[in-house]
Write an enzyme that holds these catalytic residues in place. Structure first.
Site, PDB file in Angstrom:
ATOM      1  N   HIS A 179      61.209  17.924  56.676  1.00  0.00           N
ATOM      2  CA  HIS A 179      62.654  17.871  56.953  1.00  0.00           C
ATOM      3  C   HIS A 179      63.080  19.279  57.351  1.00  0.00           C
ATOM      4  O   HIS A 179      62.663  20.236  56.729  1.00  0.00           O
ATOM      5  CB  HIS A 179      63.411  17.431  55.703  1.00  0.00           C
ATOM      6  CG  HIS A 179      63.241  18.370  54.548  1.00  0.00           C
ATOM      7  ND1 HIS A 179      62.940  17.973  53.281  1.00  0.00           N
ATOM      8  CD2 HIS A 179      63.319  19.723  54.477  1.00  0.00           C
ATOM      9  CE1 HIS A 179      62.838  19.013  52.496  1.00  0.00           C
ATOM     10  NE2 HIS A 179      63.060  20.096  53.184  1.00  0.00           N
ATOM     11  N   HIS A 226      68.637  21.283  48.350  1.00  0.00           N
ATOM     12  CA  HIS A 226      68.544  22.691  48.738  1.00  0.00           C
ATOM     13  C   HIS A 226      69.814  23.428  48.328  1.00  0.00           C
ATOM     14  O   HIS A 226      70.639  23.775  49.176  1.00  0.00           O
ATOM     15  CB  HIS A 226      68.363  22.820  50.247  1.00  0.00           C
ATOM     16  CG  HIS A 226      67.114  22.202  50.776  1.00  0.00           C
ATOM     17  ND1 HIS A 226      66.974  20.852  50.973  1.00  0.00           N
ATOM     18  CD2 HIS A 226      65.939  22.761  51.167  1.00  0.00           C
ATOM     19  CE1 HIS A 226      65.770  20.607  51.472  1.00  0.00           C
ATOM     20  NE2 HIS A 226      65.124  21.740  51.594  1.00  0.00           N
ATOM     21  N   HIS A 360      55.788  26.636  55.819  1.00  0.00           N
ATOM     22  CA  HIS A 360      56.915  27.445  56.279  1.00  0.00           C
ATOM     23  C   HIS A 360      57.308  28.467  55.235  1.00  0.00           C
ATOM     24  O   HIS A 360      57.178  28.234  54.037  1.00  0.00           O
ATOM     25  CB  HIS A 360      58.125  26.607  56.710  1.00  0.00           C
ATOM     26  CG  HIS A 360      58.786  25.713  55.699  1.00  0.00           C
ATOM     27  ND1 HIS A 360      58.119  24.822  54.903  1.00  0.00           N
ATOM     28  CD2 HIS A 360      60.106  25.543  55.384  1.00  0.00           C
ATOM     29  CE1 HIS A 360      58.990  24.145  54.158  1.00  0.00           C
ATOM     30  NE2 HIS A 360      60.199  24.577  54.419  1.00  0.00           N
ATOM     31  N   GLU A 407      57.222  22.884  49.021  1.00  0.00           N
ATOM     32  CA  GLU A 407      57.824  21.539  49.123  1.00  0.00           C
ATOM     33  C   GLU A 407      56.750  20.449  49.176  1.00  0.00           C
ATOM     34  O   GLU A 407      57.011  19.301  48.818  1.00  0.00           O
ATOM     35  CB  GLU A 407      58.707  21.445  50.381  1.00  0.00           C
ATOM     36  CG  GLU A 407      60.010  22.209  50.247  1.00  0.00           C
ATOM     37  CD  GLU A 407      60.908  22.121  51.489  1.00  0.00           C
ATOM     38  OE1 GLU A 407      62.091  22.448  51.374  1.00  0.00           O
ATOM     39  OE2 GLU A 407      60.423  21.732  52.574  1.00  0.00           O
TER      40      GLU A 407
END
Ligand code: DHB
Ligand code: FE
Length: 451
Positions: A179, A226, A360, A407
């Site tokens: 996402h 988040h 990431h 994540e």
């Protein structure tokens, strides 16, 4: 399969569980509002007008007006919440508790002075103790019941016919997808065909086709909030959304123009109870706004429909503030969730999604880290040997896949819920895709079908 509820067999006692909480949500929230002096004043000035502001059932409003605590509890009230109403009326806890026993205030006080009620004969329904009699009822409740008996009989007949047709819920597939807020922005601003985005969205075309043929009744969607719904005041490790609806959150750019997410409160409450009884400590969230972590994967798999085509149970995992749960814990949790889903007495087609990742890093001089080789090995291992993958320590995710690559532990929850982990057949890979970059992130995607 019915959940284990031995407490239903304790006389004169209502245990406030997830089902009661779901029923009593607005009644209890109304009571909470009475903790503010100006609300108490408004309530006292005009009870009906104040009660009309709360989306309670008519029965709950009638129970409040009658000040019948047994009735309020029957409709989902919990004594700690209801006590705010009692306090507003100037009652003590002893007066409130006593009012539910059928005794006078004086009799109750004397019972407490002489040592309190004995558990003898009051441990199980049907013994001969002094809490086994009929529940004390106000005249208002009796009248209400007389008026609504017919309606109740019809509802019970409906439930019985539903049960007769019942089968069990099944986890049919797991879906894994990254996402990224920028993906949501591309969808919202009509940029999916741009040179930058087209190859990424193309990778999800087969998924949308697959979805059309395999639309589930419910998605159990594992994602991370988040710093959206949960700020640093409360940080649940695992949280399940049990509400009927979840609005898209405003993450600072305004709420995304995507449909409201519709939940499945009954299944969510069932899963919460079952999973907690399997010793996983879930936070139950009745009021939740969902961020890009949840809405972006829905866009990737469904495009931009006017309504999402199925129900969604949001399941949040803390991957923001360390310590975050281990891969092994997530993998075991997935197994518990599978058991919970498959013990639900309705033939629902349920998919479980794992979202976030892949590599990431959004922070510091190392920002922009991408490790395509490691990501693809992660996908290989997730398919073929998730148990072994689940033993990988956090530090490996951080070093190899970047700080936000953590994540990916969430994917192990979805993978743990697949049939092979519980001794069934290995899943088939319906689709696999990998692409770099989307903003700062490597996008990974898998669809696994249970055989
Ligand atoms: C990005 C990726 C994320 O997973 C996230 O939560 C926020 C931003 C990004 O690549 O920009
Ligand atoms: Fe993220």
């Amino acid at each position: 399969m019915a959940l284990e509820k031995p407490y239903l067999n304790v006389p004169g006692t209502t245990i406030f569980d997830a089902d009661q909480s779901r029923k009593g949500y607005w009644l209890n929230q109304f009571c909470m509002s009475l903790m503010q002096a100006d609300n108490r004043t408004r309530f006292k000035q005009d009870e009906d007008a104040y009660l009309a502001e709360w989306p309670m059932t008519d029965e709950q409003r009638a129970a409040v007006r009658a000040r019948d605590l047994n009735w309020m509890m029957r409709t989902g009230g919990n004594i700690y919440f209801l006590s705010k109403l009692g306090a507003t009326d100037g009652l003590s806890f002893q007066q409130m508790a006593g009012s539910m026993t059928g005794m006078t205030e004086q009799q109750y006080r004397e019972m407490m002075l002489s040592g309190g009620r004995s558990p003898e004969g009051n441990r199980f329904v049907g013994e001969d103790g002094n809490a086994q009699g009929p529940m004390s009822q106000s005249e208002a409740w009796k009248e209400w019941q007389a008026q609504h008996q017919l309606a109740q009989a019809i509802t019970q007949a409906d439930a019985a016919s539903q049960n007769a047709a019942a089968g069990q819920a099944r986890v049919t597939a797991s879906v894994f997808a990254s996402h990224v807020p920028a993906i949501g922005a591309a969808v919202d601003h009509g940029k999916t065909g741009d040179d930058y985005w087209a190859p990424m969205f193309k990778g999800f075309e087969p998924s949308k086709e697959w979805m059309k043929k395999n639309t589930p009744d419910v998605i159990f969607l594992v994602y991370n909030d988040h710093a959206t719904n949960f700020d640093l005041s409360v940080i649940p490790t695992f949280a399940i959304g049990t509400a009927a609806e979840f609005e898209p959150a405003d993450e600072g750019y305004g709420p995304r123009p995507v449909p409201t997410v519709k939940g499945h409160p009954r299944l969510a409450a069932h899963i919460a109870q079952s999973v907690i009884q399997q010793d996983f400590d879930l936070t139950i969230v009745n009021d939740l706004k969902v961020d890009h972590g949840l809405t972006v994967p829905l866009n990737l798999m469904f495009g931009s429909p006017a309504e999402w085509p199925c129900l969604v149970i949001p399941f949040h995992v803390n991957v923001v503030q360390y310590p975050v749960p281990s891969g092994a814990r997530c993998f075991a949790l997935g197994q518990a969730i599978r058991k919970a889903i498959e013990s639900y007495d309705e033939p629902l087609n349920v998919q479980i999604w794992g979202t976030g990742g892949m590599s990431h890093q959004l922070q510091g001089p190392r920002a922009g880290l991408i490790n395509a080789e490691w990501d693809n090995q992660f996908l290989d291992r997730l398919i073929a040997d998730p148990r072994d993958l689940s033993t990988m320590p956090h530090i490996d995710y951080v070093r190899e896949a970047g700080s936000e690559g953590i994540e990916l532990v969430m994917w192990l929850i979805a993978r743990g819920a697949m049939a092979d982990v519980a001794g069934g057949k290995a899943p088939t890979v319906a689709h696999r895709f990998f692409h770099v970059p989307a903003s700062n992130t490597a996008v990974g995607h898998l669809i696994l079908e249970n055989g």
